[in-house]
Write a protein that holds these residues in place. Structure first.
Motif, PDB file in Angstrom:
ATOM      1  N   UNK A 104       7.813 -10.967  -3.722  1.00 54.73           N
ATOM      2  CA  UNK A 104       8.269 -10.682  -2.509  1.00 54.73           C
ATOM      3  C   UNK A 104       8.281  -9.462  -1.891  1.00 54.73           C
ATOM      4  N   UNK A 105       8.586  -8.298  -2.342  1.00 53.31           N
ATOM      5  CA  UNK A 105       8.865  -6.749  -2.106  1.00 53.31           C
ATOM      6  C   UNK A 105       7.829  -5.850  -2.464  1.00 53.31           C
ATOM      7  N   UNK A 106       6.943  -6.149  -3.614  1.00 53.56           N
ATOM      8  CA  UNK A 106       6.193  -4.860  -4.133  1.00 53.56           C
ATOM      9  C   UNK A 106       4.899  -5.477  -4.576  1.00 53.56           C
ATOM     10  N   UNK A 107       4.846  -6.799  -4.663  1.00 57.34           N
ATOM     11  CA  UNK A 107       3.441  -7.358  -5.304  1.00 57.34           C
ATOM     12  C   UNK A 107       2.231  -7.144  -3.853  1.00 57.34           C
ATOM     13  N   UNK A 108       0.862  -6.933  -4.640  1.00 58.13           N
ATOM     14  CA  UNK A 108      -0.135  -7.124  -3.747  1.00 58.13           C
ATOM     15  C   UNK A 108      -0.175  -8.190  -2.552  1.00 58.13           C
ATOM     16  N   UNK A 109       0.449  -9.111  -3.012  1.00 60.58           N
ATOM     17  CA  UNK A 109       0.601 -10.444  -1.908  1.00 60.58           C
ATOM     18  C   UNK A 109       1.523  -9.975  -1.082  1.00 60.58           C
ATOM     19  N   UNK A 110       2.676  -9.322  -1.449  1.00 57.63           N
ATOM     20  CA  UNK A 110       3.652  -8.926  -0.357  1.00 57.63           C
ATOM     21  C   UNK A 110       3.182  -7.857   0.674  1.00 57.63           C
ATOM     22  N   UNK A 111       2.083  -7.173   0.151  1.00 54.91           N
ATOM     23  CA  UNK A 111       1.721  -6.049   1.000  1.00 54.91           C
ATOM     24  C   UNK A 111       0.711  -6.886   2.131  1.00 54.91           C
ATOM     25  N   UNK A 112      -0.085  -8.022   1.555  1.00 52.90           N
ATOM     26  CA  UNK A 112      -0.904  -8.590   2.499  1.00 52.90           C
ATOM     27  C   UNK A 112       0.064  -9.547   3.380  1.00 52.90           C
ATOM     28  N   UNK A 113       1.247  -9.998   3.033  1.00 53.00           N
ATOM     29  CA  UNK A 113       2.021 -10.817   4.116  1.00 53.00           C
ATOM     30  C   UNK A 113       2.697  -9.771   4.965  1.00 53.00           C
ATOM     31  N   UNK A 114       2.680  -8.591   4.539  1.00 53.82           N
ATOM     32  CA  UNK A 114       3.396  -7.523   5.368  1.00 53.82           C
ATOM     33  C   UNK A 114       4.763  -7.603   5.597  1.00 53.82           C
ATOM     34  N   UNK A 168      -7.294 -13.926  -0.425  1.00 52.71           N
ATOM     35  CA  UNK A 168      -7.924 -14.148  -1.963  1.00 52.71           C
ATOM     36  C   UNK A 168      -7.812 -12.857  -2.758  1.00 52.71           C
ATOM     37  N   UNK A 169      -8.059 -11.601  -2.287  1.00 53.69           N
ATOM     38  CA  UNK A 169      -7.875 -10.483  -3.148  1.00 53.69           C
ATOM     39  C   UNK A 169      -6.505 -10.135  -3.358  1.00 53.69           C
ATOM     40  N   UNK A 170      -5.635 -10.293  -2.495  1.00 52.40           N
ATOM     41  CA  UNK A 170      -4.236 -10.004  -2.820  1.00 52.40           C
ATOM     42  C   UNK A 170      -3.710 -10.992  -3.885  1.00 52.40           C
ATOM     43  N   UNK A 171      -4.094 -12.375  -3.840  1.00 51.41           N
ATOM     44  CA  UNK A 171      -3.535 -13.380  -4.774  1.00 51.41           C
ATOM     45  C   UNK A 171      -4.209 -13.020  -6.271  1.00 51.41           C
ATOM     46  N   UNK A 172      -5.699 -12.759  -6.369  1.00 47.33           N
ATOM     47  CA  UNK A 172      -6.076 -12.360  -7.811  1.00 47.33           C
ATOM     48  C   UNK A 172      -5.584 -11.088  -8.168  1.00 47.33           C
ATOM     49  N   UNK A 173      -5.367 -10.293  -7.325  1.00 51.00           N
ATOM     50  CA  UNK A 173      -4.771  -9.041  -8.022  1.00 51.00           C
ATOM     51  C   UNK A 173      -3.263  -9.165  -8.563  1.00 51.00           C
ATOM     52  N   UNK A 174      -2.743 -10.086  -7.688  1.00 47.74           N
ATOM     53  CA  UNK A 174      -1.102 -10.353  -8.044  1.00 47.74           C
ATOM     54  C   UNK A 174      -1.196 -11.181  -9.388  1.00 47.74           C
ATOM     55  N   UNK A 175      -1.954 -11.990  -9.390  1.00 42.43           N
ATOM     56  CA  UNK A 175      -2.241 -12.809 -10.640  1.00 42.43           C
ATOM     57  C   UNK A 175      -2.600 -12.196 -11.828  1.00 42.43           C
TER      58      UNK A 175
END
Length: 368
Positions: free
Chosen positions: A294-304, A237-244
């Motif tokens: 894919x490479x830089x976003x907070x979602x990318x970090x959450x997905x490792x 949730x946090x990664x998605x909201x931060x990315x958005x």
């Protein structure tokens, strides 16, 4: 105030100021002529009940004022109604598609299926009512213009493929998209959507998606930045909201640009090189967005996902494990989708470069 004065006042209140006095005077003369004729026949003055009966014969003030008023006496007339119906139907198709997508995403993210479906129905109903209301308001305004829009009379047969999109049956969609593989080549060519049709359908879809992203349309009953995303027990949730939050305005700008470009492309189907430049610019933007996700976003970090090599390895492992064991990692599927999404804009850029150099778009060539 007599019954006649009260009646005329009610009529006058519904009339525009210009010409109101003339209409009231004409109507008063008509009423008085009826009363005098009735009195002459009876040989006496009329009672209030008899005067009221004559006024009823003349008509209700709303009906009488409508006869003297200017403009059409309907919201949308028979000439414009088919256009209104088509616009509503296409809009509803897009709303249903996005609602189904929203329900799917919510279910995958761990929300109860029945709750997701209930929210989907509620948001679909709300969106449909808004769509119909806006379409009706637009039709009301167009109906009362002195000159109707040129698209009603100045149309071309080559652009009619877009109107097949409104058919809800699978056969209609196959014909509209030119995917009826079983038909002869000559038939498939005549069934393909024209470039103008594709541009307009793309503009409609981009407009609805942009409105959803901006929060003007809610699918699932919750704004995108308030979604709770839990996949396989992991809270994203946090990664998605931060990315958005980080890409909110860039996506809005892209969506508006997409709509404007598609409208331009529909209005200028022969401007091949300008369209190619626009395609290249928008495809580059999509490529950058996807690479960032894919490479830089907070979602990318959450997905490792550390770099492109790791993303490719993750994609291969997901596919290999999925086929061997039948168990597919949802986070791995997300990474795989983003990796594959890099291919579409890359291919679009190459195709558009060819059109930019040659100035030829084979989709504009007439069918033989």
């Amino acid at each position: 105030m007599t019954l006649i004065d009260r009646y005329l006042a009610a009529v006058a209140a519904q009339l525009p100021a210009a010409g109101r006095d003339d209409v009231v005077a004409e109507l008063r003369d008509d009423i008085m002529s009826r009363i005098e004729a009735r009195q002459e026949g009876l040989g006496r003055d009329l009672t209030d009940d008899e005067v009221e009966a004559i006024l009823r014969e003349v008509g209700h003030p709303l009906e009488v004022s409508a006869r003297f008023g200017s403009g059409p006496q309907h919201l949308i007339g028979p000439e414009l109604f088919p256009w209104w119906m088509f616009g509503v139907k296409v809009g509803l198709i897009v709303l249903v598609a996005i609602t189904l997508f929203s329900v799917l995403i919510k279910t995958i993210s761990g929300q109860d299926l029945s709750q997701a479906i209930g929210q989907g129905f509620a948001s679909l109903f709300s969106g449909a009512m808004t769509l119909i209301g806006v379409a009706t308001a637009a039709g009301y305004i167009i109906e009362r213009q002195g000159e109707k829009p040129s698209f009603i009379t100045n149309w071309r047969v080559r652009d009619l493929g877009f109107f097949e999109v409104a058919r809800l049956d699978a056969e209609g969609f196959n014909r509209a998209l030119g995917s009826d593989a079983g038909a002869p080549e000559s038939v498939r060519k005549t069934q393909r959507m024209s470039p103008v049709a594709r541009a307009l359908s793309s503009a409609v879809a981009a407009a609805v998606l942009t409105a959803w992203w901006a929060g003007a349309i809610l699918f699932g009953g919750v704004p995108l930045n308030e979604w709770v995303v839990v996949v396989a027990g992991v809270d994203y949730t946090h990664a998605v909201r931060e990315t958005v939050s980080l890409i909110f305005w860039p996506v809005v700008v892209y969506g508006v640009s997409r709509v404007l470009f598609d409208v331009f492309r529909a209005a200028n189907p022969r401007a091949v090189r300008l369209a190619a430049v626009g395609d290249i610019a928008l495809a580059c933007a999509r490529f950058v967005f996807t690479a960032w996700l894919l490479l830089i976003s907070p979602l990318s970090r959450a997905l490792e996902v550390g770099d492109l090599r790791q993303a490719l390895e993750r994609t291969w492992d997901t596919v290999q494990t999925g086929f061997q064991s039948g168990v597919w990692s949802l986070s791995g599927i997300v990474v795989m989708i983003m990796v594959m999404s890099l291919l579409e804009p890359a291919g679009r850029i190459l195709i558009s470069l060819v059109r930019l150099v040659t100035g030829v778009d084979r989709r504009l060539e007439p069918s033989r």
